[in-house]
Scaffold this motif. Structure first.
Motif, short mmCIF file in Angstrom:
data_model
loop_
_atom_site.label_atom_id
_atom_site.label_comp_id
_atom_site.label_asym_id
_atom_site.label_seq_id
_atom_site.Cartn_x
_atom_site.Cartn_y
_atom_site.Cartn_z
N PRO A 7 0.80 -1.23 0.00
CA PRO A 7 0.00 0.00 0.00
C PRO A 7 0.83 1.28 0.00
CG PRO A 7 -0.19 -1.16 2.10
CD PRO A 7 0.54 -2.07 1.17
N PHE A 8 2.10 1.20 0.42
CA PHE A 8 2.93 2.42 0.45
C PHE A 8 3.68 2.62 -0.87
CE2 PHE A 8 2.64 0.72 4.73
CZ PHE A 8 2.02 1.79 5.35
N ASP A 9 3.50 1.70 -1.80
CA ASP A 9 4.33 1.71 -3.00
C ASP A 9 3.46 1.37 -4.21
OD1 ASP A 9 6.34 1.49 -4.83
OD2 ASP A 9 7.26 -0.31 -3.98
N ALA A 10 2.64 2.37 -4.61
CA ALA A 10 1.70 2.13 -5.71
C ALA A 10 2.44 1.75 -7.00
CB ALA A 10 0.85 3.38 -5.93
N ASP A 11 3.66 2.29 -7.20
CA ASP A 11 4.39 2.00 -8.44
C ASP A 11 4.67 0.51 -8.62
OD1 ASP A 11 4.42 4.59 -9.26
OD2 ASP A 11 6.31 5.06 -8.26
N PHE A 12 4.78 -0.19 -7.51
CA PHE A 12 5.10 -1.62 -7.56
C PHE A 12 4.05 -2.41 -8.35
CE2 PHE A 12 4.98 -5.92 -5.65
CZ PHE A 12 6.28 -6.31 -5.89
N SER A 13 2.78 -1.98 -8.26
CA SER A 13 1.72 -2.73 -8.96
C SER A 13 0.87 -1.80 -9.82
CB SER A 13 0.84 -3.46 -7.93
OG SER A 13 0.37 -2.53 -6.97
N MET A 14 1.52 -0.78 -10.41
CA MET A 14 0.77 0.25 -11.15
C MET A 14 -0.09 -0.33 -12.29
SD MET A 14 -0.18 3.27 -11.16
CE MET A 14 0.81 4.08 -9.94
N GLU A 15 0.41 -1.38 -12.92
CA GLU A 15 -0.36 -1.95 -14.03
C GLU A 15 -1.74 -2.41 -13.55
OE1 GLU A 15 0.54 -5.45 -17.07
OE2 GLU A 15 2.36 -4.44 -16.37
N GLU A 16 -1.75 -3.10 -12.40
CA GLU A 16 -3.02 -3.59 -11.85
C GLU A 16 -3.88 -2.43 -11.37
OE1 GLU A 16 -3.94 -6.73 -12.11
OE2 GLU A 16 -2.02 -7.00 -13.11
N ILE A 17 -3.21 -1.45 -10.75
CA ILE A 17 -3.94 -0.28 -10.23
C ILE A 17 -4.65 0.45 -11.38
CG2 ILE A 17 -3.59 2.03 -9.21
CD1 ILE A 17 -1.50 0.74 -7.35
N LEU A 18 -3.95 0.63 -12.50
CA LEU A 18 -4.55 1.33 -13.63
C LEU A 18 -5.75 0.57 -14.19
CD1 LEU A 18 -1.37 2.70 -15.45
CD2 LEU A 18 -3.09 4.02 -14.22
N LYS A 19 -5.65 -0.76 -14.18
CA LYS A 19 -6.77 -1.56 -14.70
C LYS A 19 -8.02 -1.36 -13.84
CE LYS A 19 -4.10 -5.44 -16.32
NZ LYS A 19 -3.70 -6.76 -15.84
N ALA A 20 -7.81 -1.13 -12.54
CA ALA A 20 -8.95 -1.03 -11.61
C ALA A 20 -9.46 0.40 -11.49
CB ALA A 20 -8.52 -1.53 -10.23
N ASP A 21 -8.78 1.36 -12.13
CA ASP A 21 -8.98 2.77 -11.75
C ASP A 21 -10.21 3.43 -12.36
OD1 ASP A 21 -7.98 4.74 -10.06
OD2 ASP A 21 -7.15 5.85 -11.75
N SER A 22 -10.75 2.87 -13.45
CA SER A 22 -11.90 3.56 -14.05
C SER A 22 -13.17 3.32 -13.26
CB SER A 22 -12.11 3.09 -15.49
OG SER A 22 -11.00 3.52 -16.24
#
Ligand SMILES: Cc1cc2nc3c(=O)[nH]c(=O)nc-3n(C[C@H](O)[C@H](O)[C@H](O)COP(=O)(O)OP(=O)(O)OC[C@H]3O[C@@H](n4cnc5c(N)ncnc54)[C@H](O)[C@@H]3O)c2cc1C
Length: 314
Positions: A7-22
């Motif tokens: 949770p303190f390091d969004a860059d580590f899983s940015m690909e997954e985060i972007l997929k969930a972001d819309s």
């Protein structure tokens, strides 16, 4: 856990985060296989937690907040409500002042921040000019747009500031007569608050803290309204007062705590971070990547800025 393993390091899983972001939190809940009652409880818990309508907030905020407390709902309430500073937040502020002995100026709004090659010039609204080798900027995201920056702010920060984070809810303390029971309540639209919990139990009077997603819909200082809301859960409860500050109307906050809207990781993710823009260091709860919206986030990004400044100034 798959989307936010750190949770303190969004860059580590940015690909997954972007997929969930819309998706918004509302979309996330309604596409889940939870029962309607479970969805309703999570709607209340999360609207209170993000202090906004769940349609305005990215699903990533729900994932991030639960990742921060180890994906555990009991830890969520421990960290958000149970463990508190014994003498209140002011005791932390006083200790920080005692420790660093800074000169503190209240009621000194800043109008302009101008970077020169080796220093920063700050102009207050009263016309006073201050200079510093570097500057730590903790002006809240929703307020940044009202301050002049030279050179201009990162375009992502400025655009997000103009759009505004959606933390527009409320926290209200209801004072009740005598010892209140220990409760955790989930409300609904008619009741007016999303979530309420016993905050302090005293012999003479107690406090129940209530959270809601839209301050425009709820007068936080209306004790009669609080009485009607709380007695639906606690027959016989006697509300003797009600108080909640209007953080949305205050020009120096323009909102409660910062959460991100859907698609903000994609649109503004790179610029909407703590750290340096030249000699100006952004460090606040609004810009911290992990504990965004929490005091821990403000402290964390403050420590980071101090370390970076120490390195810059040598
Ligand atoms: C109702 C409510 C309940 C909360 N509950 C909790 C909680 O239980 N736990 C938790 O961890 N966090 C909580 N928070 C969030 C917490 O308050 C923030 O995370 C924390 O205060 C952020 O600290 P900060 O220094 O980043 O910003 P702030 O505390 O917002 O400080 C920013 C300062 O900048 C000043 N400012 C703004 N514009 C200017 C300007 N132009 N010139 C000069 N100064 C300016 C403001 O007046 C303010 O003093 C809550 C917030 C609210 C609103």
């Amino acid at each position: 856990m798959a989307i936010w393993p750190r949770p303190f390091d969004a860059d580590f899983s940015m690909e997954e985060i972007l997929k969930a972001d819309s998706d918004s939190i509302h979309d996330l809940l309604n596409s889940s296989d939870l029962t309607p009652d479970q969805i309703e409880i999570f709607q209340r818990l999360l609207s209170g937690g993000v202090n906004s309508k769940t349609t305005y907030v990215s699903a990533n905020e729900a994932y991030r907040i639960f990742a921060l407390c180890g994906q555990n709902i009991a830890s969520y309430y421990d960290t958000n409500a149970r463990y508190q500073l014994k003498e209140g937040t002011i005791s932390l502020i006083n200790k920080m002042i005692e420790d660093g002995k800074p000169e503190v100026r209240l009621n000194t709004p800043v109008k302009r921040i101008e970077q020169k090659s080796d220093h920063v010039v700050i102009t207050t609204r009263a016309g006073e000019i201050l200079t510093a080798a570097t500057l730590v900027c903790t002006i809240p995201l929703n307020v940044l747009k009202d301050v002049e920056f030279s050179p201009s702010l990162d375009p992502g920060k400025l655009a997000a500031s103009k759009e505004g984070h959606p933390g527009k809810g409320f926290k209200v303390f209801a004072q009740t007569k005598g010892e209140a029971p220990k409760v955790l309540l989930y409300g609904n639209k008619d009741i007016g608050f999303d979530e309420a919990l016993t905050y302090h139990i005293g012999k003479e009077s107690s406090l129940i803290a209530c959270f809601g997603n839209d301050r425009a819909d709820f007068d936080t200082n209306d004790a009669d309204k609080m009485q009607k809301a709380l007695e639906q859960f606690l027959p016989g409860i006697e509300v003797t007062g009600s108080y909640g500050y209007d953080w949305i109307a205050d020009p120096y906050s323009q909102g409660t705590w910062c959460v991100w809207r859907p698609d903000w990781y994609r649109k503004y993710g790179k610029g909407l971070r703590d750290g340096a823009e030249g000699r100006v260091f952004f460090a606040s709860a609004d810009f911290c990547a992990g504990n965004r919206g929490y005091i821990d986030g403000a402290i964390g990004s403050g420590i980071k800025a101090a370390q970076q400044i120490k390195e810059l100034l040598g």
